[in-house]
Design a protein around this motif. Structure first.
Motif, PDB file in Angstrom:
ATOM      1  N   THR A  83      62.702 129.664  93.102  1.00 53.07           N
ATOM      2  CA  THR A  83      62.065 128.346  93.051  1.00 53.07           C
ATOM      3  C   THR A  83      61.586 127.921  94.432  1.00 53.07           C
ATOM      4  O   THR A  83      62.037 128.444  95.458  1.00 53.07           O
ATOM      5  CB  THR A  83      63.016 127.274  92.502  1.00 53.07           C
ATOM      6  OG1 THR A  83      64.124 127.139  93.391  1.00 53.07           O
ATOM      7  CG2 THR A  83      63.504 127.622  91.110  1.00 53.07           C
ATOM      8  N   SER A  84      60.654 126.986  94.425  1.00 50.43           N
ATOM      9  CA  SER A  84      60.144 126.386  95.662  1.00 50.43           C
ATOM     10  C   SER A  84      60.091 124.879  95.449  1.00 50.43           C
ATOM     11  O   SER A  84      60.487 124.388  94.389  1.00 50.43           O
ATOM     12  CB  SER A  84      58.747 126.938  95.983  1.00 50.43           C
ATOM     13  OG  SER A  84      57.823 126.485  95.023  1.00 50.43           O
ATOM     14  N   ALA A  85      59.573 124.161  96.415  1.00 47.79           N
ATOM     15  CA  ALA A  85      59.472 122.701  96.295  1.00 47.79           C
ATOM     16  C   ALA A  85      58.501 122.287  95.196  1.00 47.79           C
ATOM     17  O   ALA A  85      58.603 121.197  94.642  1.00 47.79           O
ATOM     18  CB  ALA A  85      59.040 122.095  97.623  1.00 47.79           C
ATOM     19  N   THR A  86      57.567 123.167  94.839  1.00 48.76           N
ATOM     20  CA  THR A  86      56.540 122.789  93.874  1.00 48.76           C
ATOM     21  C   THR A  86      56.552 123.607  92.588  1.00 48.76           C
ATOM     22  O   THR A  86      55.754 123.349  91.697  1.00 48.76           O
ATOM     23  CB  THR A  86      55.143 122.934  94.508  1.00 48.76           C
ATOM     24  OG1 THR A  86      54.980 124.291  94.943  1.00 48.76           O
ATOM     25  CG2 THR A  86      54.976 122.000  95.691  1.00 48.76           C
TER      26      THR A  86
END
Length: 137
Positions: free
Chosen positions: A97-100
């Protein structure tokens, strides 16, 4: 050693609910739920891949009734294409996962997937024309 007649399945074994070819993408739909960052999930592609699917179509994962497309990537982060996916096959993946958003990254390489690497790149510029001139000594 013989196989046990009854045994539990891994809780992270996920069986696809649908496989569709939409908008040039091969989409594998997984059951609704939360798929945790850095968690391993074994995804089984249970449905037939549509006959209309093109071999270079990028593969995405959707979750439940959501419309967000999460790319299925190879372990080197390159996008998996439809040529690398088979029905009735289990793929070990890890969620990243990432921030977006996020992606499902394969822990191994897809079987029998052709390499679509280009022999060379030229930046889209036409090659320089050959010139006839003095021969250097």
């Amino acid at each position: 050693m013989s196989c046990k007649p009854v045994c539990k399945l891994c809780p992270n074994l996920v069986i696809s609910q649908a496989v569709t070819f939409t908008g040039g993408n091969l989409e594998i739909n997984l059951p609704a739920g939360s798929y945790n960052d850095c968690e391993k999930y074994c995804i089984v592609v249970a449905q037939a891949i549509p006959d209309t699917t093109t071999i270079n179509a990028p593969v995405y994962i959707t979750i439940g009734t959501g419309t967000t497309l999460y790319p299925l990537t190879k372990r080197n982060c390159a996008q998996v294409t439809a040529a690398g996916i088979r029905t009735r096959t289990r793929y070990s993946t890890c969620v990243s996962t990432s921030a977006t958003g996020g992606s499902f990254r394969m822990l191994g390489n897809p079987c029998c997937a052709p390499s679509n690497n280009l022999a060379s790149i030229d930046g889209g510029a036409a090659p320089a024309p050959a010139t006839r001139g003095a021969v250097s000594k």
